[in-house]
Design a protein around this motif. Structure first.
Motif, PDB file in Angstrom:
ATOM      1  N   ALA A  77       0.963  -1.367   0.014  1.00 36.55           N
ATOM      2  CA  ALA A  77       0.140  -0.064  -0.001  1.00 36.55           C
ATOM      3  C   ALA A  77       0.894   1.267   0.038  1.00 36.55           C
ATOM      4  N   LEU A  78       0.319   2.315  -0.451  1.00 41.08           N
ATOM      5  CA  LEU A  78       1.222   3.713  -0.474  1.00 41.08           C
ATOM      6  C   LEU A  78       1.081   4.342   0.783  1.00 41.08           C
ATOM      7  N   ALA A  79       2.335   4.594   1.097  1.00 39.08           N
ATOM      8  CA  ALA A  79       2.463   5.518   2.391  1.00 39.08           C
ATOM      9  C   ALA A  79       3.661   6.658   2.151  1.00 39.08           C
ATOM     10  N   MET A  80       3.278   7.674   3.159  1.00 42.82           N
ATOM     11  CA  MET A  80       4.081   8.766   2.976  1.00 42.82           C
ATOM     12  C   MET A  80       5.045   8.748   4.114  1.00 42.82           C
ATOM     13  N   THR A  81       6.361   9.165   3.986  1.00 42.86           N
ATOM     14  CA  THR A  81       7.310   9.218   4.929  1.00 42.86           C
ATOM     15  C   THR A  81       7.294  10.914   5.331  1.00 42.86           C
ATOM     16  N   VAL A  82       7.308  10.913   6.847  1.00 43.48           N
ATOM     17  CA  VAL A  82       7.194  12.291   7.308  1.00 43.48           C
ATOM     18  C   VAL A  82       8.231  12.178   8.428  1.00 43.48           C
ATOM     19  N   GLY A  83       9.160  12.850   8.206  1.00 41.93           N
ATOM     20  CA  GLY A  83      10.391  12.734   9.200  1.00 41.93           C
ATOM     21  C   GLY A  83      10.776  11.133   9.243  1.00 41.93           C
ATOM     22  N   THR A  84      10.602  10.817  10.722  1.00 39.78           N
ATOM     23  CA  THR A  84      10.825   9.636  11.146  1.00 39.78           C
ATOM     24  C   THR A  84       9.520   8.717  11.075  1.00 39.78           C
ATOM     25  N   ASP A  85       8.473   9.343  10.703  1.00 34.95           N
ATOM     26  CA  ASP A  85       7.234   8.705  10.824  1.00 34.95           C
ATOM     27  C   ASP A  85       6.722   8.036   9.392  1.00 34.95           C
ATOM     28  N   THR A  86       5.828   7.311   9.311  1.00 32.30           N
ATOM     29  CA  THR A  86       5.352   6.809   7.905  1.00 32.30           C
ATOM     30  C   THR A  86       3.706   6.826   8.152  1.00 32.30           C
ATOM     31  N   VAL A  87       3.115   7.622   7.218  1.00 34.49           N
ATOM     32  CA  VAL A  87       1.714   7.701   7.505  1.00 34.49           C
ATOM     33  C   VAL A  87       1.134   7.053   6.094  1.00 34.49           C
ATOM     34  N   MET A  88      -0.010   6.099   6.397  1.00 36.50           N
ATOM     35  CA  MET A  88      -0.716   5.519   5.089  1.00 36.50           C
ATOM     36  C   MET A  88      -1.327   6.880   4.463  1.00 36.50           C
ATOM     37  N   VAL A  89      -1.309   6.751   2.914  1.00 36.88           N
ATOM     38  CA  VAL A  89      -1.754   7.718   2.367  1.00 36.88           C
ATOM     39  C   VAL A  89      -3.383   7.486   2.440  1.00 36.88           C
ATOM     40  N   SER A  90      -3.974   6.388   2.601  1.00 37.69           N
ATOM     41  CA  SER A  90      -5.381   6.156   2.640  1.00 37.69           C
ATOM     42  C   SER A  90      -5.936   7.022   3.860  1.00 37.69           C
ATOM     43  N   ASP A  91      -5.138   7.141   4.991  1.00 39.15           N
ATOM     44  CA  ASP A  91      -5.524   8.104   6.088  1.00 39.15           C
ATOM     45  C   ASP A  91      -5.361   9.672   5.821  1.00 39.15           C
ATOM     46  N   ILE A  92      -4.289   9.969   5.048  1.00 40.74           N
ATOM     47  CA  ILE A  92      -4.270  11.289   4.583  1.00 40.74           C
ATOM     48  C   ILE A  92      -5.450  11.728   3.803  1.00 40.74           C
ATOM     49  N   VAL A  93      -5.830  11.105   2.654  1.00 43.87           N
ATOM     50  CA  VAL A  93      -6.921  11.229   2.086  1.00 43.87           C
ATOM     51  C   VAL A  93      -8.339  10.925   2.604  1.00 43.87           C
ATOM     52  N   LYS A  94      -8.395  10.711   3.759  1.00 43.70           N
ATOM     53  CA  LYS A  94      -9.822  10.454   4.412  1.00 43.70           C
ATOM     54  C   LYS A  94     -10.741  11.941   4.177  1.00 43.70           C
ATOM     55  N   PRO A  95     -11.915  11.572   3.889  1.00 41.01           N
ATOM     56  CA  PRO A  95     -12.840  12.795   3.796  1.00 41.01           C
ATOM     57  C   PRO A  95     -12.828  13.703   5.026  1.00 41.01           C
ATOM     58  N   GLU A  96     -12.678  14.919   4.711  1.00 39.75           N
ATOM     59  CA  GLU A  96     -12.581  16.091   5.903  1.00 39.75           C
ATOM     60  C   GLU A  96     -13.695  15.863   6.905  1.00 39.75           C
TER      61      GLU A  96
END
Length: 203
Positions: A77-96
């Motif tokens: 699955a796609l994820a985004m590295t943010v500093g030392t963290d890794t965040v799932m892109v599916s979480d980033i694009v969850k509807p506001e």
């Protein structure tokens, strides 16, 4: 009959031109409304690099460096590295769902809302940021990473914490739909100025 024919031609031309302008305005308006990015908008290997700097009114540099984010594969699955963290892109694009979000989708020039955020620092101090927001413009903006069509969004309000601190905090965020992120940000707060600028973007 000849003058009547010419007059009729002119009227027909003006009507046609008016309809063309109205259609063009409608098309332009539709193109200047940005929706929240979705998972399919991101691609493996996509990369953003921002240059940041924080300076006091006295000229003291308190922060100076770069921030890099990448889209990587995490267990298929796609994820985004943010500093030392890794965040799932599916979480980033969850509807506001927040009534007071950073970005109130869809974005459009003239749109207003209130941004509020509660936070807790590592030492347990709690705080709140509250700002009135307005989208000022949508036009070409140039940064180190290139030239992009972008929204300029102004945030004006206050920040306070449980230790009694309170200050005016004014920010301007320049958001480019093409890169799905801000390309420039400036913040002025209590004698301190902070800036970030996108200096590299690639897919």
């Amino acid at each position: 009959m000849k003058p009547f024919f010419i007059q009729h031609y002119i009227v027909t031309f003006i009507v046609a031109l008016t309809l063309l302008v109205l259609a063009s305005c409608k098309s332009h308006q539709a193109s200047t409304v940005a929706k929240q990015p979705v998972l399919a908008d991101y691609s493996l290997g996509e990369k953003w690099v921002w240059k940041y700097k924080g300076v006091t009114d006295a000229g003291e540099v308190r922060s100076d460096g770069t921030d890099t984010r990448r889209i990587v594969d995490l267990n298929g699955a796609l994820a985004m590295t943010v500093g030392t963290d890794t965040v799932m892109v599916s979480d980033i694009v969850k509807p506001e769902t927040s009534d007071t979000p950073r970005y109130k989708w869809p974005l459009g020039v003239g749109k207003t809302w209130t941004y509020e955020k509660d936070w807790t620092s590592q030492d347990g101090t709690t705080g709140k940021q509250s700002q009135n927001v307005v989208v000022l413009s949508y036009k070409e903006e140039t940064v180190g990473a290139g030239t992009f069509m972008a929204y300029t969004i102004e945030y004006k309000g206050t920040v306070s914490n449980s230790r009694g601190y309170s200050a005016q905090t004014d920010e301007v965020w320049v958001y480019a739909p093409e890169v799905k992120n801000f390309i420039r940000m400036t913040q002025v707060q209590d004698g301190f100025s902070y800036t970030e600028e996108l200096i590299e973007y690639s897919k």
